[in-house]
Design an enzyme around this catalytic site. Structure first.
Site, short mmCIF file in Angstrom:
data_model
loop_
_atom_site.label_atom_id
_atom_site.label_comp_id
_atom_site.label_asym_id
_atom_site.label_seq_id
_atom_site.Cartn_x
_atom_site.Cartn_y
_atom_site.Cartn_z
N TYR A 21 0.85 -1.19 0.00
CA TYR A 21 0.00 0.00 0.00
C TYR A 21 0.88 1.23 0.00
O TYR A 21 1.84 1.32 0.77
CB TYR A 21 -0.90 0.00 1.25
CG TYR A 21 -1.80 1.22 1.36
CD1 TYR A 21 -2.85 1.41 0.47
CD2 TYR A 21 -1.61 2.17 2.36
CE1 TYR A 21 -3.68 2.53 0.58
CE2 TYR A 21 -2.44 3.27 2.48
CZ TYR A 21 -3.48 3.44 1.58
OH TYR A 21 -4.31 4.54 1.69
N ASP A 74 9.29 2.59 -0.02
CA ASP A 74 8.24 3.25 0.75
C ASP A 74 8.40 2.83 2.20
O ASP A 74 8.03 1.72 2.59
CB ASP A 74 6.86 2.87 0.21
CG ASP A 74 5.74 3.60 0.96
OD1 ASP A 74 6.04 4.25 1.97
OD2 ASP A 74 4.58 3.49 0.53
N LYS A 78 4.12 8.40 9.21
CA LYS A 78 3.90 7.77 10.51
C LYS A 78 4.91 8.19 11.60
O LYS A 78 4.78 9.30 12.10
CB LYS A 78 3.79 6.26 10.32
CG LYS A 78 2.61 5.96 9.37
CD LYS A 78 2.18 4.54 9.23
CE LYS A 78 0.89 4.48 8.43
NZ LYS A 78 0.94 3.80 7.16
C1 LIG Z 1 0.29 4.33 5.83
C2 LIG Z 1 1.05 4.14 4.59
C3 LIG Z 1 0.96 5.04 3.50
C4 LIG Z 1 -0.04 6.16 3.47
O1 LIG Z 1 0.19 7.09 4.47
P1 LIG Z 1 -1.01 8.09 4.91
O2 LIG Z 1 -0.36 8.98 5.90
O3 LIG Z 1 -2.08 7.21 5.45
O4 LIG Z 1 -1.44 8.80 3.69
C5 LIG Z 1 1.81 4.86 2.43
N1 LIG Z 1 2.69 3.86 2.39
C6 LIG Z 1 2.80 2.96 3.39
C7 LIG Z 1 3.82 1.89 3.31
C8 LIG Z 1 1.98 3.06 4.51
O5 LIG Z 1 2.07 2.16 5.49
#
Ligand SMILES: *Cc1c(COP(=O)(O)O)cnc(C)c1O
Length: 426
Positions: free
Chosen positions: A143, A237, A265
């Site tokens: 994601y 990511d 995060k």
């Molecule tokens: C949570 C997450 C996102 C998206 O971040 P948001 O702050 O919810 O937009 C993108 N990449 C990864 C790997 C994530 O865990």
């Protein structure tokens, strides 16, 4: 015991779609009503009915020191008093960028944004602008936020161009996104053989959005090699794994290095912060130095920067933070595994640093399809029984779990006792 949450949920549903501002919070995959949270305190969450939970979600990752960490709280309050936002540069941004640049030898410059979604969206634009190509290669089950071109699902056949996974996303916006199976080298090779327009390969090197599944070392090696051979930029990511898997996230665990890294995060410690980063050469293409446009009214917001800065400095100063967190994770998972074994329940736990996960299945999943073979009913039952006993885990087998420093050994012992009871009911 959930009366007030049930009422709050009904009330919210009248004015907020599904009663929530992010779909996972609605508990759809396990059923039931999500507890409405009143407050957090260290390792614990308290809901509006007064129930207390040991929190393994930690706002989906950001709170490595738990709720209401005094140092972070103090920095935020102090900064708030000087004004909430200026839309002008502050030293706090430079300070936070410096902390990150110092940690990573493949990063010279950092641009702050407001969410992980924004970080990834911007990183992809940067990669496309630099390579002057259009294609994005991503993996099923990873994601990367909810931007249009990343909301893709597999069509028919292997290494296919994705089709939109959500109404509202025009096929024209996903036609450049290729989808491959995670940890599948053959498919990856085929994708590169059949496409010469791949601007970037984006991956969660330690996946946490299809449950917890680390990439195989040789798979990542192949990602790096194929990117180098084909002039494709590799994006790690690390929105979830950053400052979670280790001090330098997946970079501190795996052997490969990315060209562009995205953060979110933990970098904001609970405030809305994202970032993307790379070497000077790549970042020089970004506006205002270069032509690739990217902007944000609240980007680098002082309050958010202050929270991130104090949190990162605390993390850095605490030399055995990650080994301490992982020891707690391993103790917890060993307890869970023993309880599962005693009840003949197929259970696959795994962890790196403060990130962990578990699946109810015979063999540890390697990709998104494998996760689909796990026992979801059993997971839902486990989730609710643990919740009733005061243990708050992510409400889906497709999510990871997080350890925070505020969780004590005693908390873990109690949680294992609860799991012993619960496994016997499954
Ligand atoms: C949570 C997450 C996102 C998206 O971040 P948001 O702050 O919810 O937009 C993108 N990449 C990864 C790997 C994530 O865990």
């Amino acid at each position: 015991m959930f009366d007030k949450s049930i009422a709050a949920y009904e009330d919210a549903k009248n004015v907020i779609p599904g009663g929530v501002d992010s779909p996972v919070r609605a508990f759809k995959s396990v059923g039931g009503t999500p507890p409405f949270i009143e407050k957090g305190e260290g390792a614990y969450l308290f809901d509006v009915d007064g129930n207390k939970y040991l929190d393994f979600v930690q706002s989906w990752g950001p709170l490595i020191f738990g709720h209401c960490d005094k140092d972070i709280e103090e920095a935020v309050i102090k900064t708030v008093k000087k004004g909430l936002s200026f839309g002008a540069p502050t030293v706090l941004e430079t300070d936070l960028a410096k902390e990150i640049v110092e940690m990573y030898d493949n990063i010279d410059k950092v641009r702050f944004v407001n969410s992980g979604t924004e970080a990834v969206m911007s990183a992809i634009r940067l990669a496309r602008g630099v390579t002057q190509r259009n294609g994005i290669l991503k993996f099923e089950g990873c994601y990367h936020g909810h931007s249009d071109s990343l909301l893709v699902q597999a069509g028919s056949g292997m290494a296919t161009f994705g089709s939109p996974s959500s109404p509202g996303v025009p096929a024209d916006l996903t036609k450049h996104t290729m989808l491959c199976e995670y940890n599948n080298i053959e498919e990856l090779k085929k994708c590169f053989e059949t496409n010469d327009d791949i601007a970037c390969l984006i991956i969660e090197p330690i996946a946490g959005n299809m449950g917890f599944i680390p990439a195989d070392e040789n798979f990542l090696e192949e990602c790096r090699r194929l990117c180098d051979e084909n002039g494709t930029l590799l994006i790690f990511d690390e929105v979830m794994s950053g400052f979670r898997a280790s001090l330098t996230g997946a970079h501190g665990v795996v052997k490969q290095k990315a060209d562009i890294v995205t953060f979110g995060k933990v970098i904001g410690a609970g405030m809305p912060v994202g970032a993307f980063a790379a070497n000077s050469e790549i970042m020089a293409n970004l506006s205002p130095d270069g032509a690739i446009y990217q902007a944000g009214t609240l980007s680098g917001n002082p309050v958010a920067m202050a929270a991130g800065l104090v949190s990162l400095r605390k993390i850095k100063a605490d030399k055995d933070l990650y080994s301490r967190l992982n020891a707690k994770v391993e103790k917890l998972l060993a307890g869970f595994k023993k309880a599962a074994d005693e009840n003949n329940i197929a259970f696959q736990p795994n962890s790196i640093g403060s990130m962990f996960g578990f699946f109810f299945c015979d063999v540890a999943p390697k990709n998104f399809k494998d996760v689909g073979t796990c026992d979801f009913d059993r997971f839902a039952k486990f989730h609710h029984e643990m919740l009733k006993r005061g243990y708050y885990f992510a409400c889906s087998q497709y999510e990871a779990a997080f350890m925070c420093d505020a969780i004590s050994d005693e908390d873990i012992d109690n949680c294992i006792s609860a799991a012993n009871e619960v496994m016997a009911l499954l």
